[in-house]
Design a protein around this motif. Structure first.
Motif, PDB file in Angstrom:
ATOM      1  N   ASP A 183       0.832  -1.205   0.000  1.00  0.00           N
ATOM      2  CA  ASP A 183       0.000   0.000   0.000  1.00  0.00           C
ATOM      3  C   ASP A 183       0.867   1.255   0.000  1.00  0.00           C
ATOM      4  N   TYR A 184       1.926   1.247   0.785  1.00  0.00           N
ATOM      5  CA  TYR A 184       2.849   2.391   0.840  1.00  0.00           C
ATOM      6  C   TYR A 184       3.482   2.627  -0.529  1.00  0.00           C
ATOM      7  N   VAL A 185       3.937   1.554  -1.169  1.00  0.00           N
ATOM      8  CA  VAL A 185       4.604   1.669  -2.467  1.00  0.00           C
ATOM      9  C   VAL A 185       3.658   2.263  -3.518  1.00  0.00           C
ATOM     10  N   LYS A 186       2.407   1.845  -3.499  1.00  0.00           N
ATOM     11  CA  LYS A 186       1.443   2.357  -4.486  1.00  0.00           C
ATOM     12  C   LYS A 186       0.937   3.757  -4.137  1.00  0.00           C
ATOM     13  N   LYS A 187       0.479   3.917  -2.888  1.00  0.00           N
ATOM     14  CA  LYS A 187      -0.221   5.154  -2.519  1.00  0.00           C
ATOM     15  C   LYS A 187       0.732   6.303  -2.191  1.00  0.00           C
ATOM     16  N   ASP A 192       2.896   2.114 -10.123  1.00  0.00           N
ATOM     17  CA  ASP A 192       1.663   1.736 -10.818  1.00  0.00           C
ATOM     18  C   ASP A 192       0.990   0.538 -10.162  1.00  0.00           C
ATOM     19  N   ASP A 193       1.776  -0.338  -9.564  1.00  0.00           N
ATOM     20  CA  ASP A 193       1.222  -1.484  -8.848  1.00  0.00           C
ATOM     21  C   ASP A 193       2.311  -2.038  -7.945  1.00  0.00           C
ATOM     22  N   CYS A 194       1.894  -2.846  -6.960  1.00  0.00           N
ATOM     23  CA  CYS A 194       2.857  -3.511  -6.086  1.00  0.00           C
ATOM     24  C   CYS A 194       2.251  -4.839  -5.661  1.00  0.00           C
ATOM     25  N   LEU A 195       3.029  -5.898  -5.763  1.00  0.00           N
ATOM     26  CA  LEU A 195       2.575  -7.251  -5.478  1.00  0.00           C
ATOM     27  C   LEU A 195       3.289  -7.799  -4.250  1.00  0.00           C
ATOM     28  N   ASP A 196       2.584  -8.636  -3.512  1.00  0.00           N
ATOM     29  CA  ASP A 196       3.127  -9.242  -2.294  1.00  0.00           C
ATOM     30  C   ASP A 196       3.933 -10.484  -2.665  1.00  0.00           C
ATOM     31  N   HIS A 197       5.215 -10.496  -2.319  1.00  0.00           N
ATOM     32  CA  HIS A 197       6.042 -11.640  -2.703  1.00  0.00           C
ATOM     33  C   HIS A 197       5.644 -12.926  -1.973  1.00  0.00           C
ATOM     34  N   ARG A 198       4.812 -12.785  -0.928  1.00  0.00           N
ATOM     35  CA  ARG A 198       4.354 -13.973  -0.207  1.00  0.00           C
ATOM     36  C   ARG A 198       3.121 -14.604  -0.854  1.00  0.00           C
ATOM     37  N   ASP A 199       2.542 -13.928  -1.829  1.00  0.00           N
ATOM     38  CA  ASP A 199       1.337 -14.423  -2.497  1.00  0.00           C
ATOM     39  C   ASP A 199       1.668 -15.674  -3.306  1.00  0.00           C
ATOM     40  N   PRO A 200       0.968 -16.793  -3.066  1.00  0.00           N
ATOM     41  CA  PRO A 200       1.254 -18.002  -3.844  1.00  0.00           C
ATOM     42  C   PRO A 200       0.972 -17.842  -5.329  1.00  0.00           C
ATOM     43  N   ASP A 201       0.181 -16.843  -5.690  1.00  0.00           N
ATOM     44  CA  ASP A 201      -0.123 -16.578  -7.101  1.00  0.00           C
ATOM     45  C   ASP A 201       0.710 -15.432  -7.663  1.00  0.00           C
TER      46      ASP A 201
END
Length: 339
Positions: A183-187, A192-201
């Motif tokens: 959220d910090y990286v985006k807002k 433009d977007d930021c993804l969680d590296h812990r997300d299995p997808d």
């Protein structure tokens, strides 16, 4: 004058542990002719220090056993027998993990506290900022409309990489650990977007976030993040490599199972992968300071600091840094701004 230092007590096997460090008390030395006595205000903790704790082949000599841990610092001159420095000067130094240090003045750079908070000299306006600036612009060479991906996007280097990419007209996609950091990286930082590296997808979501593929991947993590990014690289993509924090505790293992496929892709996609050390671009320091300080003053570059208090906190803070526990540039406040 009482002083403290943290030395390397043992070379870590795998993850560093508290017993690999030792806190010592000693009497601060008196500067001789041509020397200055420094009092540490800020200590920078950075992932590269893990490599200095090992004695394998590297670009720099390891910290010796019983030697003071390596590190960049912002320090105050509290006694001087050197005509180039006066008592009260604030300087960028490499005093390491200790409250006081003697210097002959070589390698010291004066800091003007009026230009920016002095802690930025070991952060966004220091080595991490210059790593982002030179690696992205000199190796990554992003063009307007291209897609730049950077891992550890809320950290000292990654946050600057994405913001510089936006300044240059590119899309910036970050990868970070957890919702708060994303959220910090985006807002706050404007990626433009930021993804969680812990997300299995992660791999699938990264493909969705980069519909035109990835033109520049600024590599500072390695591991599973690299495996998700690599298939999305476009032909002629560029990959500056400044760190591999996910691998630092595992060096010495055999080549990963995907090494052969990776090298085939390097060939068929004509990829540019270049490792670098920030000192390689020392000649660009003036350009970096000019541009980065202006962007900082204009509010185009934002930064976040993660501060622990007291030299004693350094080992735990460093071990946390290697696990992503920090949120922003990891600093230790060793002493007050003025003695």
């Amino acid at each position: 004058m009482s002083a403290k230092r943290i030395v390397l007590a043992a070379r870590p096997v795998g993850e560093p542990k508290p017993s690999d460090f030792r806190l010592e008390e000693y009497t601060a030395p008196t500067p001789g002719e041509g020397q200055v006595l420094l009092r540490t205000i800020w200590l920078s903790l950075d992932p590269y220090m893990r490599g200095r704790m090992s004695d394998g082949p590297s670009y720099a000599a390891p910290v010796p056993i019983d030697g003071v841990m390596e590190g960049g610092t912002v320090s105050e001159v509290i006694a001087s027998s050197n005509p180039g420095f006066a008592k009260g000067d604030i300087v960028l130094s490499r005093a390491g993990w200790q409250t006081h240090a003697i210097s002959d003045g070589k390698g010291l750079a004066k800091i003007d506290p009026k230009l920016a908070p002095i802690s930025t000299a070991v952060g966004v306006l220091g080595m991490p900022g210059m790593t982002a600036y030179t690696g992205l612009l000199d190796i990554g060479k992003p063009q307007a409309g291209e897609t730049v991906v950077v891992a550890a996007a809320s950290g000292a280097v990654g946050s600057a990489v994405g913001q510089i990419a936006k300044i240059k007209g590119a899309r910036a996609i970050g990868i970070a650990g957890g919702k708060d950091k994303c959220d910090y990286v985006k807002k706050e930082l404007g990626f433009d977007d930021c993804l969680d590296h812990r997300d299995p997808d992660l791999a699938a979501k990264l493909k969705d976030a980069c519909p035109k593929g990835i033109d520049v991947y600024f590599e500072n993590v390695g591991g599973a993040v690299f495996e998700a990014v690599f298939p999305q690289l476009n032909a002629f993509a560029r990959m500056p490599v400044c760190g591999l924090i996910a691998e630092y505790n595992n060096f010495g293992e055999t080549s990963p199972k995907w090494a052969g496929k990776m090298m085939r892709a390097v060939l068929t996609k004509r990829l540019t992968i270049r490792g670098f050390i920030v000192s390689d671009f020392a000649a660009r320091h003036g350009d970096f300071l000019r541009d980065m300080s202006q962007w900082f003053r204009d509010g185009k570059i934002k930064h976040k600091e993660f501060v622990t208090e007291g030299l004693d906190s350094a080992p735990a803070a460093f071990m946390g840094l290697l696990k992503g526990a920090n949120f922003g540039k990891q600093l230790v406040r060793v002493g007050p701004d003025k003695a």
